[in-house]
Structures are given as structure tokens and as C-alpha cells.
Scaffold this motif. Structure first.
Motif, PDB file in Angstrom:
ATOM      1  N   ASP A 161      18.636 -15.174 -10.026  1.00 51.07           N
ATOM      2  CA  ASP A 161      18.100 -15.683 -11.296  1.00 51.07           C
ATOM      3  C   ASP A 161      17.007 -16.716 -11.044  1.00 51.07           C
ATOM      4  O   ASP A 161      15.972 -16.726 -11.724  1.00 51.07           O
ATOM      5  CB  ASP A 161      19.253 -16.298 -12.105  1.00 51.07           C
ATOM      6  CG  ASP A 161      18.860 -16.616 -13.540  1.00 51.07           C
ATOM      7  OD1 ASP A 161      17.984 -15.909 -14.091  1.00 51.07           O
ATOM      8  OD2 ASP A 161      19.443 -17.550 -14.117  1.00 51.07           O
ATOM      9  N   HIS A 167      19.731 -22.380 -18.546  1.00 51.02           N
ATOM     10  CA  HIS A 167      20.878 -21.919 -19.347  1.00 51.02           C
ATOM     11  C   HIS A 167      22.191 -22.612 -18.964  1.00 51.02           C
ATOM     12  O   HIS A 167      23.267 -22.139 -19.351  1.00 51.02           O
ATOM     13  CB  HIS A 167      21.026 -20.393 -19.223  1.00 51.02           C
ATOM     14  CG  HIS A 167      21.468 -19.922 -17.866  1.00 51.02           C
ATOM     15  ND1 HIS A 167      22.596 -19.157 -17.672  1.00 51.02           N
ATOM     16  CD2 HIS A 167      20.927 -20.094 -16.639  1.00 51.02           C
ATOM     17  CE1 HIS A 167      22.725 -18.879 -16.393  1.00 51.02           C
ATOM     18  NE2 HIS A 167      21.728 -19.429 -15.730  1.00 51.02           N
ATOM     19  N   HIS A 168      22.107 -23.698 -18.195  1.00 58.59           N
ATOM     20  CA  HIS A 168      23.336 -24.421 -17.846  1.00 58.59           C
ATOM     21  C   HIS A 168      23.695 -25.445 -18.921  1.00 58.59           C
ATOM     22  O   HIS A 168      22.834 -25.879 -19.677  1.00 58.59           O
ATOM     23  CB  HIS A 168      23.172 -25.114 -16.491  1.00 58.59           C
ATOM     24  CG  HIS A 168      22.990 -24.164 -15.359  1.00 58.59           C
ATOM     25  ND1 HIS A 168      21.745 -23.730 -14.959  1.00 58.59           N
ATOM     26  CD2 HIS A 168      23.882 -23.528 -14.584  1.00 58.59           C
ATOM     27  CE1 HIS A 168      21.897 -22.876 -13.950  1.00 58.59           C
ATOM     28  NE2 HIS A 168      23.179 -22.723 -13.708  1.00 58.59           N
ATOM     29  N   THR A 177      18.684 -17.572 -16.860  1.00 59.26           N
ATOM     30  CA  THR A 177      17.357 -18.129 -17.104  1.00 59.26           C
ATOM     31  C   THR A 177      16.343 -17.009 -17.309  1.00 59.26           C
ATOM     32  O   THR A 177      15.428 -17.125 -18.115  1.00 59.26           O
ATOM     33  CB  THR A 177      16.944 -19.036 -15.929  1.00 59.26           C
ATOM     34  OG1 THR A 177      17.850 -20.135 -15.895  1.00 59.26           O
ATOM     35  CG2 THR A 177      15.533 -19.554 -16.092  1.00 59.26           C
ATOM     36  N   ASP A 185      22.955 -12.724 -12.176  1.00 59.43           N
ATOM     37  CA  ASP A 185      23.695 -13.797 -12.855  1.00 59.43           C
ATOM     38  C   ASP A 185      24.878 -13.266 -13.670  1.00 59.43           C
ATOM     39  O   ASP A 185      25.819 -14.011 -13.942  1.00 59.43           O
ATOM     40  CB  ASP A 185      22.770 -14.626 -13.754  1.00 59.43           C
ATOM     41  CG  ASP A 185      22.507 -16.003 -13.164  1.00 59.43           C
ATOM     42  OD1 ASP A 185      22.536 -16.120 -11.932  1.00 59.43           O
ATOM     43  OD2 ASP A 185      22.264 -16.965 -13.930  1.00 59.43           O
ATOM     44  N   ASP A 194      16.129 -22.660 -14.136  1.00 57.18           N
ATOM     45  CA  ASP A 194      17.504 -22.436 -13.704  1.00 57.18           C
ATOM     46  C   ASP A 194      18.169 -23.664 -13.091  1.00 57.18           C
ATOM     47  O   ASP A 194      18.964 -23.539 -12.169  1.00 57.18           O
ATOM     48  CB  ASP A 194      17.559 -21.233 -12.729  1.00 57.18           C
ATOM     49  CG  ASP A 194      18.953 -20.608 -12.656  1.00 57.18           C
ATOM     50  OD1 ASP A 194      19.634 -20.550 -13.682  1.00 57.18           O
ATOM     51  OD2 ASP A 194      19.357 -20.179 -11.548  1.00 57.18           O
TER      52      ASP A 194
HETATM   53 MN   LIG Z   1      21.122 -18.804 -13.555  1.00 55.92          MN
END
Ligand SMILES: [Mn+2]
Length: 354
Positions: A36, A132-133, A153, A187, A106
Motif C-alpha cells: 500500500d 487510512h489509519h 491508502t 492491504d 499511508d
Molecule cells: Mn495501508
């Protein structure tokens, strides 16, 4: 059903403007990058080059090298324009010093950029985040695109690129679909987890745009070095323990890793295997790295890998997939000490969660 998120047009336009104005752009991702991380860096670089006239103006800045499994994504030009800090710190320093824009992909925190962190902090250039965390450190970034209801991501970046004014009425440039689909594939563990309705719509669009899924799968899943599979067999046979509470734990010490000739990234995905056993609720994979063990955690629904990592292993991540670390020292000297420590932590955790 409406999408769980949409990219604000003004934010996408602001991103594009910053990229247009900068003479040098640094595209950055986390240390020990995965599919990713690399996929999103390459897709963004190619978009900026193809649509915003940024040819020669972009460098991908990596703390540590890309794993072999995703090397097929790099063109010769991408290779030349990727600088790896652990191999050539001077080149990264030189590029960041004159950089007009950094895009971070990411990662949710500048500390995830490893040895390069101080260089970004020292620079006055604007920082954009695409991630996206959970719990992004938004205050560190001038512009933040952060969504958690998304596979990867790469999926989020797809929507950002599509919202760029320069993309209006056009398809993505030729080189973008393949790295984006690679990141979504890795991912989600080949569409086993974190797949949302929108993920499949995005994938359909990427296939239509020419991404070759068979080629991606061949490179990612059918080109492992033999030593990886043999080590996997050894670990599953000799090292896997499962407690009566359903906690699976596999530990790889430095000596065994060396004996098998294992390189960085080659144990990727090992943590997922014990989760396929019926009575396993949590799976931990520990790998020695110098004077610490790196911990990967996966959980079945109803058990929080993220909370476990945060509470005991100075880590975090996603609800079902997280990571952390155990420093060696004090009471923790040997692999057996570490195993006993993990057993105590997970016992306590399951008791409190029950
Ligand atoms: Mn990721």
C-alpha cells in the motif's frame, strides 16, 4: 447507498495547487514500506508527472527499501527517482533541503518515517497527509486526507486523484491503476479483510482502467523465495503455541531468521495463518529485530488487536490488525522470557475484555 466519505473538491484543488507550485516534491511513506505504501507513492508520482507537468520534480523518499514482492511496479525512471535513506542519506538530505512540498502517504504520524523524521521537521515546506489509519496527528499537516472506512491508502488516493480538477472528465493516467490495485490487494490480504462496498467499486474501476489483476497476483503471491515457505513450515510446526484461551503466538528469533537467510519483509503475512484455526481468537507474530521484538497482531471480530497493541506493546493500528514492539532488557532477555511475557499480557487482556 452513499459512499461513507467524499473528497472535498476545494481540498483536492488545494492539493493540486501546492503540487503545481512546488519545484521539488517529496513523496514519503512509512519505514519498512508495504504494498500500500509503495503503490500509493508510485501512483501519486505518476499522476503528478502525467497531469501536472511534474516530470523530474518528484522523488519518492523511503527510509528503508521497498520489498522485493513489489519491485515489479517500478519502471527504470521510478527506480532512479526513488531515494532510500538507509542506503543514501546524503541524497535524501539534499532533496528534502530544496523541497517545496511533502506528501505523506499511508502513515498517521511523522515518526513513522523513521530516520528521515528530523529532515521533514526542519523543512518549512507544506505537508499533505493521505492516510487510512486511526488517530492521525492532523496538526502536523497543513492539509489532511484521512479516512478509516476505506481499505487502504491506495483506495483513498484513487478518490483524491479522481477529484483533482486536472482529472475532470478524464481517466487516470496509464501508470496509475496497477500500483493502486496492488496496494488495495496487499492491504486487504487479497480481499480477506477491510473490504468495503466502495472498495469493490474502486477495484472495478481500476480493472476497467486497465489494471492487470492476474499479473499483480503472480508477482505478489507466486514469487516468494523458497526460504520463506520453509521457514513458515518450521514456525508452524515448532514455534506455534495456542493457549486454551485461543491466543496463537509464533516467535522468530534473530538466530533462526539468519539460519533461513530471511530478509526484511519476507515474513509478511505469517501472522494471518493461525487465525484460520477454529479456536484461535488472537494471533501474534513476533520477530526479533536487534534488541527488540516487533509484534504483529491479528484478531477475529469481537477482539481488539488495536487495544492489545496499545496497552502492552507501545503500538496501535486497526481494530483487527495492529502492531507494536517489545524491547529486550531487564526481565526480558531470551525468547522464552518474551513468550512468557506475551502469555501474561494476553491472559490479562482477555480477562479484562471478557
Ligand atoms: Mn495501508
Amino acid at each position: 447507498m452513499p459512499k461513507p466519505f467524499s473528497i472535498p473538491g476545494p481540498d483536492a484543488a488545494a492539493f493540486e495547487n501546492l503540487a503545481l507550485r512546488a519545484d521539488r516534491i517529496g513523496i514519503v511513506t512509512h519505514t519498512r514500506p508495504d504494498g500500500d505504501a509503495i503503490g500509493s507513492c508510485l501512483a501519486l508520482k505518476r499522476y503528478l508527472e502525467a497531469r501536472l507537468g511534474a516530470s523530474g520534480k518528484c522523488r519518492i523518499l523511503l527510509d528503508t527499501d521497498a520489498p522485493d514482492a513489489v519491485r515489479f511496479l517500478f519502471s527504470p525512471a521510478d527506480c532512479r527517482e526513488t531515494l532510500v535513506f538507509e542506503r543514501d542519506a546524503a541524497a535524501v538530505r539534499e532533496w528534502t533541503a530544496g523541497c517545496g512540498l511533502f506528501v505523506f502517504l499511508d502513515l498517521n504520524n511523522l515518526s513513522r518515517t523513521g530516520g528521515m523524521e528530523d529532515l521533514f521537521r526542519a523543512s518549512g515546506a507544506p505537508r499533505i497527509l493521505v492516510d487510512h489509519h486511526l488517530h492521525p496527528e492532523r496538526s502536523e499537516f497543513g492539509l489532511a486526507f484521512s479516512e478509516t472506512e476505506v481499505s487502504s491508502t491506495c483506495e483513498l488516493l484513487y478518490h483524491i486523484l479522481r477529484t483533482f480538477p486536472s482529472c475532470a472528465g478524464k481517466d487516470l493516467p496509464e501508470g496509475c491503476p496497477e500500483p493502486l490495485l496492488t496496494g488495495i490487494t496487499t492491504d486487504t490480504n487479497n480481499f480477506a479483510n477491510s473490504v468495503f462496498e466502495g472498495t469493490l467499486e474502486t477495484v472495478a474501476a481500476l480493472l476497467q482502467a486497465g489494471a492487470d489483476r492476474d499479473r499483480i497476483l503472480e508477482h505478489i503471491y507466486n514469487e516468494y523465495p523458497e526460504r520463506r515457505i520453509r521457514l513458515m513450515g518450521h514456525l508452524l510446526d515448532r514455534e506455534l503455541t495456542i493457549s486454551d484461551k485461543g491466543v496463537a503466538c509464533m516467535i522468530l528469533d534473530g538466530e533462526t531468521a539468519r539460519a533461513y537467510g530471511i530478509r526484511e519483509g519476507e515474513t509478511e503475512g505469517f501472522v494471518n495463518i493461525p487465525l484460520s484455526i477454529d479456536r484461535v481468537r488472537l494471533s501474534l507474530f513476533l520477530k526479533q529485530s536487534g534488541d527488540e521484538y516487533r509484534v504483529s497482531i491479528r484478531s477475529k471480530r469481537g477482539w481488539s488487536a488495536r487495544n492489545l497493541a496499545a496497552r502492552y506493546f507501545s503500538g496501535g493500528g486497526h481494530e483487527q490488525a495492529s502492531g507494536g514492539r517489545i524491547p529486550l532488557g531487564g526481565d526480558l532477555q531470551t525468547k522464552d522470557d518474551v513468550a512468557a511475557f506475551v502469555a501474561r499480557c494476553t491472559d490479562e487482556f482477555l480477562k479484562d475484555e471478557a
